[in-house]
Design a protein around this motif. Structure first.
Motif, PDB file in Angstrom:
ATOM      1  N   TYR A  88       0.880  -1.184   0.000  1.00 62.68           N
ATOM      2  CA  TYR A  88       0.000   0.000   0.000  1.00 62.68           C
ATOM      3  C   TYR A  88       0.911   1.227   0.000  1.00 62.68           C
ATOM      4  O   TYR A  88       1.941   1.239   0.698  1.00 62.68           O
ATOM      5  CB  TYR A  88      -0.858   0.043   1.268  1.00 62.68           C
ATOM      6  N   HIS A 108     -14.243  -4.193  -2.928  1.00 61.60           N
ATOM      7  CA  HIS A 108     -15.158  -3.070  -2.675  1.00 61.60           C
ATOM      8  C   HIS A 108     -16.342  -3.069  -3.643  1.00 61.60           C
ATOM      9  O   HIS A 108     -17.452  -2.694  -3.267  1.00 61.60           O
ATOM     10  CB  HIS A 108     -14.387  -1.752  -2.726  1.00 61.60           C
ATOM     11  N   HIS A 168     -12.745 -11.546  -2.927  1.00 66.95           N
ATOM     12  CA  HIS A 168     -11.384 -11.423  -2.399  1.00 66.95           C
ATOM     13  C   HIS A 168     -10.353 -12.185  -3.216  1.00 66.95           C
ATOM     14  O   HIS A 168      -9.151 -11.988  -3.045  1.00 66.95           O
ATOM     15  CB  HIS A 168     -11.337 -11.871  -0.935  1.00 66.95           C
ATOM     16  N   ARG A 212     -12.014 -16.287   2.082  1.00 65.67           N
ATOM     17  CA  ARG A 212     -11.140 -15.223   1.554  1.00 65.67           C
ATOM     18  C   ARG A 212     -10.256 -15.673   0.396  1.00 65.67           C
ATOM     19  O   ARG A 212     -10.269 -15.110  -0.667  1.00 65.67           O
ATOM     20  CB  ARG A 212     -10.282 -14.705   2.705  1.00 65.67           C
ATOM     21  N   ARG A 250      -4.007 -12.785  11.070  1.00 67.70           N
ATOM     22  CA  ARG A 250      -3.740 -11.394  11.396  1.00 67.70           C
ATOM     23  C   ARG A 250      -4.416 -11.072  12.730  1.00 67.70           C
ATOM     24  O   ARG A 250      -5.632 -11.181  12.846  1.00 67.70           O
ATOM     25  CB  ARG A 250      -4.296 -10.477  10.298  1.00 67.70           C
TER      26      ARG A 250
HETATM   27  O1  LIG Z   1      -7.878  -8.379   3.708  1.00 62.98           O
HETATM   28  C1  LIG Z   1      -8.362  -7.313   3.488  1.00 62.98           C
HETATM   29  O2  LIG Z   1      -8.713  -6.984   2.197  1.00 62.98           O
HETATM   30  C2  LIG Z   1      -9.663  -5.961   1.946  1.00 62.98           C
HETATM   31  C3  LIG Z   1      -9.545  -5.619   0.474  1.00 62.98           C
HETATM   32  O3  LIG Z   1      -8.337  -4.988   0.176  1.00 62.98           O
HETATM   33  P1  LIG Z   1      -8.333  -3.549  -0.483  1.00 62.98           P
HETATM   34  O4  LIG Z   1      -6.894  -3.208  -0.695  1.00 62.98           O
HETATM   35  O5  LIG Z   1      -9.071  -3.687  -1.791  1.00 62.98           O
HETATM   36  O6  LIG Z   1      -9.037  -2.604   0.431  1.00 62.98           O
HETATM   37  C4  LIG Z   1      -9.384  -4.772   2.855  1.00 62.98           C
HETATM   38  O7  LIG Z   1     -10.285  -3.735   2.611  1.00 62.98           O
HETATM   39  C5  LIG Z   1      -9.453  -5.240   4.294  1.00 62.98           C
HETATM   40  O8  LIG Z   1      -9.132  -4.175   5.143  1.00 62.98           O
HETATM   41  C6  LIG Z   1      -8.419  -6.305   4.547  1.00 62.98           C
HETATM   42  O9  LIG Z   1      -8.573  -6.897   5.809  1.00 62.98           O
END
Ligand SMILES: O=C1O[C@H](COP(=O)(O)O)[C@@H](O)[C@H](O)[C@H]1O
Length: 356
Positions: free
Chosen positions: A16, A116, A157, A203, A272
């Motif tokens: 990120y 999302h 996911h 997931r 986690r």
């Molecule tokens: O594992 C997770 O993935 C979601 C999706 O990733 P993203 O980078 O598209 O936001 C994330 O929003 C979430 O916090 C995390 O636990």
């Protein structure tokens, strides 16, 4: 004359970029010394969280964010230079970026899963140049689950090909579903849908190399679901649920990634919160799992991990503490032993190696 062959591998880290990260990082892994070194930026882009590398090591595909758009970016890999990434092109859509990307062995099809938006996107690839064409297909999932905060709607996911690449498996954390699609000219058609335990939040999935079993990591219930896989129909049946955390652990835990050794002997699952990797032995006859040990990842929030090309090592990426952790792996017991925990990379999400 003695010829010395270096046991050295190139790896890439997806991150990120909300903090200090510049994008994708590369590193060298010396399997003789058991050491990661030379971590350096390989490509500058926003939120290249998940990565995948083509089977021939020519191309790397990454999640990308660009302003209010999100999608997938392609790079050619210059292994001679230690892992320089040269941009090919990217395909973007309005809205949030995906969270997972994969490519088939023919390098003709890239898939992304968007948490999302609740979608799976399919792109055709030009195998000669690695160029990504505009989306061939976008499938929007509709569904929800009992967890009001996390399952108000579908949250994709993972999307990846089954081992024989006859089908695509997609995992919907928001609707507690494991879906299979047929793919033709990049177009996805649903063939099967398995509903797993309500509220578990599936997931990621890892297929057994024998193609008969698969293992799903759940985020909310912190379990691995062992599945029997029918590769003629692209369907699954449940065999077992097994926890990835100790019985007496009552704090927040969110399951993360799952991977299996290429001999099908051991499944590894990330925690986690408990900040660990659970190691399971696979019963090769029945597909059932038995817990071996749970090993600390020596950092916070292990978002993903990877076996190195020799499978004598495992590298975990601790997202919140910003460190990669190297373990040696005993191939006969599956157990992990800490070698190095101080490899700094800001906000790491996943690590991928060039294929051996
Ligand atoms: O594992 C997770 O993935 C979601 C999706 O990733 P993203 O980078 O598209 O936001 C994330 O929003 C979430 O916090 C995390 O636990």
């Amino acid at each position: 004359m003695t010829v010395t062959v270096k046991n050295e591998f190139i790896g890439f880290v997806g991150t990120y970029t909300k903090g200090e990260s510049e994008g994708i990082y590369s590193f060298l892994f010396d399997a003789d010394k058991g050491e990661i070194r030379d971590v350096k930026p390989a490509a500058q882009l926003d939120n290249p969280t998940y990565l995948t590398i083509s089977k021939d090591n020519r191309y790397l595909y990454s999640v990308i964010k660009k302003g209010d758009y999100g999608g997938v970016a392609g790079f050619s890999i210059d292994a001679e230079s230690g892992g320089r990434l040269d941009p090919i092109n990217s395909q973007l859509q309005d809205g949030a970026s995906p969270c997972h990307v994969s490519v088939n062995s023919q390098i003709s099809n890239v898939l992304t899963a968007n948490y999302h938006k609740g979608t799976v996107e399919s792109y055709l690839i030009n195998g000669e140049s690695g160029f990504i064409n505009p989306t061939a297909s976008i499938v929007k999932h509709e569904g929800s689950g009992p967890n009001k905060e996390r399952q108000e709607k579908s949250h994709l996911h993972f999307a990846g090909f089954t081992p024989d690449e006859k089908f695509v498996a997609a995992i919907d954390l928001g609707a507690d579903n494991v879906m299979t699609y047929k793919v033709h000219d990049g177009k996805l058609t649903e063939v099967n849908r398995l509903s797993v335990k309500p509220g578990s939040g599936p997931r990621h999935i890892a297929f057994h190399p024998n193609g008969k079993y698969a293992y799903v990591m759940t985020e909310m219930s912190s379990e691995v679901i062992a599945l029997k896989y029918n590769n003629a129909e692209g369907s699954f049946t449940e065999l077992q649920y097994i926890s990835t955390i100790p019985e007496d652990f009552s704090e927040n835990n969110q399951g993360s990634a799952i991977h299996i050794s290429s001999d099908g002997g051991f499944v590894y699952a990330g925690n986690r919160g408990h900040d660990s990797i659970a190691v399971f032995k696979v019963n090769q006859e029945s597909g059932h799992l038995e817990m071996v040990v749970i090993t600390s990842t020596e950092g916070e929030w292990p978002r993903d991990f990877v076996l190195d090309p020799t499978e004598n090592f495992l590298v975990a990426s601790n997202q919140n503490s910003g460190n990669l952790v190297l373990f040696s792996r005993d191939k006969s017991t599956g157990k992990l032993e800490l070698l190095q925990s101080n490899v700094s990379v800001p906000d790491p999400v996943c690590v991928k190696f060039l294929h051996a």
